[in-house]
Design an enzyme around this catalytic site. Structure first.
Site, short mmCIF file in Angstrom:
data_model
loop_
_atom_site.label_atom_id
_atom_site.label_comp_id
_atom_site.label_asym_id
_atom_site.label_seq_id
_atom_site.Cartn_x
_atom_site.Cartn_y
_atom_site.Cartn_z
N ASP A 78 -6.61 -2.64 3.15
CA ASP A 78 -5.53 -3.57 2.75
C ASP A 78 -5.77 -4.99 3.27
O ASP A 78 -5.00 -5.89 2.96
CB ASP A 78 -4.18 -3.08 3.30
CG ASP A 78 -3.85 -1.67 2.85
OD1 ASP A 78 -4.06 -1.39 1.66
OD2 ASP A 78 -3.43 -0.86 3.69
N ARG A 89 -5.91 4.14 -7.69
CA ARG A 89 -7.38 4.19 -7.70
C ARG A 89 -7.96 2.77 -7.76
O ARG A 89 -8.89 2.48 -8.50
CB ARG A 89 -7.91 4.99 -8.90
CG ARG A 89 -7.50 6.43 -8.97
CD ARG A 89 -7.67 7.17 -7.68
NE ARG A 89 -8.89 7.94 -7.55
CZ ARG A 89 -9.29 8.49 -6.40
NH1 ARG A 89 -8.57 8.34 -5.32
NH2 ARG A 89 -10.38 9.18 -6.34
N ARG A 137 6.13 17.74 -4.08
CA ARG A 137 4.81 17.98 -4.69
C ARG A 137 4.65 19.49 -4.85
O ARG A 137 4.76 20.23 -3.88
CB ARG A 137 3.71 17.41 -3.79
CG ARG A 137 3.78 15.91 -3.67
CD ARG A 137 3.17 15.44 -2.37
NE ARG A 137 1.74 15.65 -2.29
CZ ARG A 137 0.83 14.69 -2.37
NH1 ARG A 137 1.21 13.44 -2.53
NH2 ARG A 137 -0.45 14.95 -2.27
N ASP A 142 0.87 -1.17 0.00
CA ASP A 142 0.00 0.00 0.00
C ASP A 142 0.91 1.23 0.00
O ASP A 142 2.11 1.11 0.26
CB ASP A 142 -0.87 -0.04 1.26
CG ASP A 142 -1.77 1.17 1.39
OD1 ASP A 142 -2.32 1.59 0.36
OD2 ASP A 142 -1.93 1.69 2.50
#
Length: 1245
Positions: free
Chosen positions: A890, A860, A646, A448
């Site tokens: 998860d 997604r 970012r 994940d």
């Protein structure tokens, strides 16, 4: 290095921003969504289908427990036994209770072929005609094995009982008999009204009715669901908010809720509430899901809709699968092989006995036993006799020894201080004891992203303002330093002390107020956002829709531009020491298509200005031609992107009053549009967001967990492939791929469109040449990427469904129900498989393509898709897989993989509860696999090879002896030696090798990841090794039997007595065997400790000690029938001749092994041998020098990874005023959640 998206499919391609749920939609929405699908041609007749009104299958009546037990809500469980279809709220993960433990556990243990075999042996040994060994030789080991395994299962199950009890006994206030009473979670039922306080966990899926916040707003933290720590808001209906605040009102509440059946969709809920003859629509915003935590809300009330196993978090858990290691499966097949060998050998010896009895036995008068049995019947009895005699070829102690070794390995993982996370006081935990050696065979890791690779903490690192970059360590005068110290924020009483910034020159610039651009930059950050603020103990607490936005507002706060409060139409900030209130005229919220957000403000001096922040790709298209610093800002963005930060561009635009009023009218029209409102709003937003003036850009670091890039690089060297499966946006996932070194600039990245096209071409070729690709025909697959270089795959959930043909199953069912059964297509259609074989081939193609890539990122994706990807790799690659995650989304993936690892230490514990191993940091994974996993695999392989060898060597002596005993199933050893051989005489040294052995230490295991490869290839234990152990055992048993046999033939002792009797021979062979076996394990031991040395010498000493006791006269007097070898040991072992025989036997048994090992290590050394040989040199060497970063500054390779929320912000909430409207005084005191402040003059630019 981002590629322009070639949307070849046009509008037919799946939406990259949408989470696709493959088959959990409700029938109602599917009926609507399938209306637009292609219908049958008009000429085709089809049977009439009864049109049923759309009905919701789940009904909940508030405050009415008997309603849910009505006959119409009963379902059949077994025969005529019925129970309510509504689950209770208790959860159950344990397997046994007091009554079922013994029968169930014994049933599970006897499902093991070996245990059943030994039970059958025990029964055979009770039959006098067959029995060649006393029954206790099998019973004692069997009871020990069953007992130890049962105790281990009991301990595991008691831990599950404790965990279940802890969760089920949590307290919660439930409305019973007209008042709130404290109740346990287990007693909550569907339809109950509950009261939750701040920081309470939510006990079930609950419809929010009212809360202490304005408009029944309730903030929840979803860390247990998805690992994200930023708060989400939920809101009650206006009608329940107004009428259900008091206890009396809640007790009279009698609404009927009709909604969808329980399902696993975390992003959707549909229902209606019927109350006082009015219907009110319900959606996910009104629901509080189990596993979330109430935050920033003093009190809230809710109605239980789904409880226990029906809740969405439990529905997402997937099935609990029984996991077994590859070695376990191999071991079982080998045990079956031994069974077959045993039957063949016993049958051969039984035939030999039949012939022997006919030719010799029946004619020898001294062998007459008056039983009158013919040769065939005696052969039949001899067959069963040999099955008993040779049963030790399948060692009963094998399974219990394996369990003990695994338990020990698990404890070593638990005790490893290098996997202990002191910050959260979290040690590593092996939650299962059956999978340790599988950790040494991992080929694929599925991880994940949020909370696993990243900390989900955003930090404002750098920025560029008016073409000048800030963020590197710099003095206030602007001198760049190699190492700086963080800025001291003591001048700002509102500063967040945790915020660290190294550039003193920017602080000096902002504080001097000389640079208008810098002032405007931070003013924009403090005004253009959807953050909510709470005043708590004199401190400001910001609640942001995403961590990115929180980081930007916190940065502005530290630089002196403090966001203080907001109302529906104003924002108040403190600019240095001066408070200013701005009127908010419009808030243009972020969404995935716009990739930007804007705010239109009226300054105190009457000017109107638009502030905008967004991704550079969309901002640059909308800049004014007169905007300055475009090139320098673009260069800075390139540098920030290469550093995997970012980025967001900031800009503004001054608007005249007339222009704003004209635009405002269009905006109001779009807000009330009845159809396609979002598109209409987007068009209006476009009109105002143009001719923007660039101020600068921000760079935010999505903080990775410590050591993530190094861990991924090290695991890659061990040939372990890492796939990232996340629910995040594509841009975010791609950016993290770069920052954690999973992706690099020299990789060619392939997106969903490319992949779909390549797979479509491959499928078309297969259809055009059916003879080449026939079902069942094996043909090596051609590579998909023929160009040289590295490849990576980035694919969204929508494309994944498209590629794997995961179409809506319920939609198909509905269509069939409406149209009657449709025949299979006979003509190929590009988008659809013609049959199941084609679908399977498509899946194989996808897996093959993905496995050709260096990195795979799926974004997604839903929890179910994560599990599907894992199972595809398991199914088609036959690879050992590991999944690692930290949230409830998860859990399915963790349960599907061969090994599941949960990240603990975050708020969420759902993943940990379903995992096999748990620790606090991703970087511990390299130690778990490369050290503990590798050691466990090597130890288990060595243990099994040796165990099979020592049992073959021990048992096959009976086989050679049978040639000299008329195949009469006579044993070559004493009965007690057979009983104790595997329990006392040879078990401890091999057990300690299985527990403690290591070829190289932990530091070298991490330094040389290539040492991990033998585990992946399974080279240390397979059928080849098994047959080597078998032939080694045959060789040693031959030596152990025939050398003493030759020595005993026609010999005379030194005192004139002949020690050539059967009992003395049994003692010599047994002694030779014990010496050989214990010295052989010494040769195989790589890592010597005092314990190993003690075990080898101790086993030999125990053998002699017990043998002399058993052969003593005293014990014979007490039990004359059980102990028949009186005085044999002392008589035989005082003969030097027999000691020489033992030494010769042991020497000849070990010499070939020593020679072979020497040749192997000198002529054909493995990687492990080479490292071992130079171990001292490597240990003295200093640590490997750190390699330079994979990213070079200045390399132009744009990756637009913009820092923004993964979903919409709080704009709707703010502009509607629902979060900040004051309550009427009648319902309690005024809520001072927002401070009103006087307006002051704003600074002009």
């Amino acid at each position: 290095m981002s590629r322009q998206r070639a949307d070849s499919q046009g509008s037919l391609g799946p939406d990259d921003e949408v989470m696709p749920y493959s088959d959990d939609e409700t029938d109602d929405e599917l009926a609507v969504s399938s209306e637009g699908e292609a219908e049958e041609p008009p000429g085709v007749p089809h049977p009439p289908v009864e049109a049923k009104p759309s009905e919701m299958g789940w009904k909940v009546k508030a405050n009415d427990r008997p309603y849910h037990h009505l006959p119409e809500f009963q379902k059949k469980v077994f025969l005529c036994i019925k129970k309510s279809r509504y689950s209770g709220n208790a959860i159950k993960t344990y397997k046994y209770n007091v009554l079922t433990f013994l029968p169930l556990n014994l049933y599970e243990q006897f499902k093991r072929a070996a245990n059943l075999y030994f039970l059958a042996l025990l029964i055979l040994q009770i039959i006098p005609d067959i029995s060649t060994l006393p029954w206790y030789t099998t019973l004692i080991p069997l009871v020990v094995v069953l007992g130890i395994t049962a105790i281990k299962d009991l301990v595991d199950d008691l831990a599950r009982h404790r965990m279940d009890k802890e969760i089920n006994n949590r307290k919660c206030e439930v409305l019973l008999d007209g008042r709130f009473q404290e109740s346990k979670w287990r007693n909550i039922e569907v339809g109950d009204v509950v009261r939750l306080k701040k920081n309470d966990f939510i006990p079930a899926d609950i419809l929010l009715l009212s809360s202490s916040n304005p408009n029944s707003l309730c903030y929840v933290e979803t860390a247990e669901l998805d690992g994200e720590t930023n708060l989400k808001f939920k809101m009650g209906l206006r009608v329940t908010d107004e009428r259900l605040q008091e206890e009396r009102q809640l007790a009279e509440f009698d609404a009927l809720i009709e909604c969808e059946e329980p399902n696993n969709r975390l992003d959707k809920f549909m229902g209606t509430m019927l109350w006082q003859r009015e219907r009110y629509p319900l959606d996910l915003d009104n629901m509080l899901l189990r596993g979330c935590k109430v935050r920033n809300t003093e009190e809230c009330h809710g109605l239980v809709i789904f409880a226990g196993a029906d809740t969405k978090i439990m529905r997402n858990g997937g099935k609990t699968r029984f996991k077994r290691t590859k070695i376990d499966e191999l071991m079982n097949y080998m045990v079956y092989t031994i069974f077959v060998l045993l039957i063949l050998v016993a049958a051969g010896l039984a035939i030999g006995h039949t012939f022997w009895y006919e030719e010799i036995g029946s004619k020898a008068w001294y062998l007459y036993d008056a039983k009158g049995q013919d040769a065939s019947y005696r052969g039949f009895l001899s067959f069963w006799g040999y099955i008993i005699v040779l049963n030790t070829m399948v060692p009963i102690s094998l399974y219990v020894s394996v369990e003990v070794i695994r338990l020990g390995q698990s404890k070593f993982i638990n005790w490893d201080l290098q996997m202990y996370f002191a910050e959260k006081d979290t040690p590593a935990k092996a939650r299962t004891t059956t999978l340790n050696e599988q950790l040494g065979q991992i080929e694929y890791i599925f991880s994940d992203k949020t909370g696993t690779l990243t900390q989900n903490i955003m930090a404002f690192k750098k920025c560029t303002i008016a073409g000048r970059s800030y963020g590197t360590p710099t003095t206030a005068e602007g001198v760049t330093l190699d190492r700086g110290r963080p800025v001291d924020w003591s001048w700002n009483r509102h500063a967040d002390r945790k915020f660290q910034f190294m550039d003193h020159s920017l602080v000096a610039c902002v504080r001097s107020r000389k640079d208008k651009d810098a002032t405007e930059f931070f003013k924009l950050l403090s005004l253009c956002h959807t953050v909510m603020v709470e005043h708590k103990d004199g401190d400001l607490v910001y609640q942001a829709a995403s961590p990115d936005e929180g980081a930007l507002v916190t940065a502005a706060r530290n630089f002196g531009y403090v966001f203080l409060s907001r109302t529906q139409d104003t924002i108040t900030i403190k600019e240095m020491d001066q408070e200013s209130t701005y009127e908010m005229l419009a808030l243009l919220d972020f969404n995935s298509d716009r990739k930007r957000m804007s705010i239109i403000l009226k300054f105190p001096d009457g000017r109107i200005r638009l502030y905008c922040k967004g991704a550079d790709t969309v901002i640059y298209e909308r800049l004014s031609p007169n905007s300055r610093h475009k090139e320098t800002t673009q260069d800075a963005l390139d540098i920030f992107a290469n550093e995997t930060l970012r980025t967001l561009c900031l800009c503004y635009k001054d608007i005249s009053t007339d222009e704003f009023e004209a635009w405002s009218r269009k905006h109001k029209d779009a807000q009330v549009a009845m159809s396609d409102r979002d598109a209409a709003l987007d068009r209006v937003y476009e009109e105002i967001e143009n001719n923007l003036m660039l101020i600068g850009a921000t760079a935010i670091e999505d903080k990775l967990q410590d050591g993530v890039p190094e861990t991924i690089a090290k695991l890659a060297k061990a040939d372990i492939k890492i796939w990232v499966l996340t629910g995040d946006k594509k841009e975010t996932a791609e950016n993290i791929g770069y920052s954690c070194s999973l992706l690099s600039d020299d990789m060619q990245i392939h997106y969903g469109e490319d992949v779909n096209e390549k797979l479509r071409i491959r499928q078309a070729n297969r259809r055009n040449e059916p003879s080449t690709f026939r079902p069942g025909k094996k043909k090596p697959a051609e590579p998909f990427f023929t160009e040289p270089g590295k490849n990576a795959l980035i694919i969204t959930g929508g494309w994944l469904n498209e590629i794997l043909y995961e179409k809506k199953k319920k939609r198909r069912r509905l269509r069939l129900r409406r149209l009657g059964k449709r025949p299979q297509p006979t003509t190929p259609q590009d988008g659809q498989p013609m049959n199941d074989w084609e679908k399977e081939m498509r899946q194989i193609d996808f897996v093959n393509m993905a496995c050709e890539c260096e990195a795979v990122i799926c974004c997604r994706v839903t929890p179910k898709q994560k599990a599907n990807v894992v199972s595809l790799v398991k199914k088609y690659k036959k690879a050992v897989t590991l999944s690692i995650g930290d949230g409830a989304n998860d859990v399915n993936m963790i349960k599907t993989a061969d090994i599941g690892v949960g990240i603990s230490g975050q708020e969420g514990m759902q993943a940990v509860m379903s995992s096999d191993y748990a620790f606090a940091q991703f970087c511990y994974l390299q130690r778990l696999l490369l050290v503990h996993g590798r050691w466990s695999y090597i130890r288990m392989c060595k243990f099994l090879r040796f165990f099979f060898f020592k049992n073959f060597a021990f048992t096959l002596v009976h086989f050679w002896y049978s040639f000299f005993s008329g195949y009469s199933s006579q044993v070559a050893y004493e009965d007690w030696f057979i009983t104790l051989y595997n329990l006392c005489y040879s078990s401890l040294p091999v057990l300690l090798v299985g527990l403690l052995d290591q070829d190289v230490n932990d530091k070298l295991s991490l330094k040389f990841p290539k040492l991990y490869l033998p585990g992946q290839q399974g080279t240390l234990f397979n059928y080849r090794n098994f047959f080597i152990s078998l032939f080694h055992g045959i060789f040693v048993s031959l030596i152990i039997f025939f050398i003493p046999y030759g020595a005993f033939l026609q010999t005379m002792g030194q005192d004139g007595e002949a020690p050539s009797d059967y009992q003395s021979f049994a003692v010599v062979t047994a002694s030779s065997l014990i010496f050989t076996v214990n010295l052989q394990i010494s040769l195989d031991t790589s890592y010597w400790t005092f314990v190993n040395c003690f075990a080898v010498l101790g086993s030999i000493a125990i053998y002699f000690g017990i043998m002399f006791d058993i052969h003593s006269a005293g014990i014979h007097v007490l039990f004359p029938s059980a102990f028949t070898f009186t005085g044999v040991a002392s008589n035989a072992l005082r003969q030097p001749y027999l000691w020489l025989t033992i030494i010769l036997t042991v020497g000849i048994s070990l010499l070939p092994v020593i020679c072979i090992q020497f040749l192997h290590k000198t002529i054909w050394p493995s990687v492990g041998d080479k490292v071992q040989r130079n171990r001292k040199k490597y240990e003295m060497e200093e640590e490997e020098k750190k390699k330079p970063s994979a990213f070079q500054r200045g390399q132009r390779s744009r990756r637009s990874a913009y820092a923004f929320s993964h979903s919409r912000g709080y704009a709707d909430l703010i502009s509607s005023g629902r979060s900040i409207r004051r309550r009427p005084p009648a319902r309690g005191g005024p809520q001072d959640s927002i401070r009103e402040v006087p307006q002051r003059e704003a600074e002009n630019i």
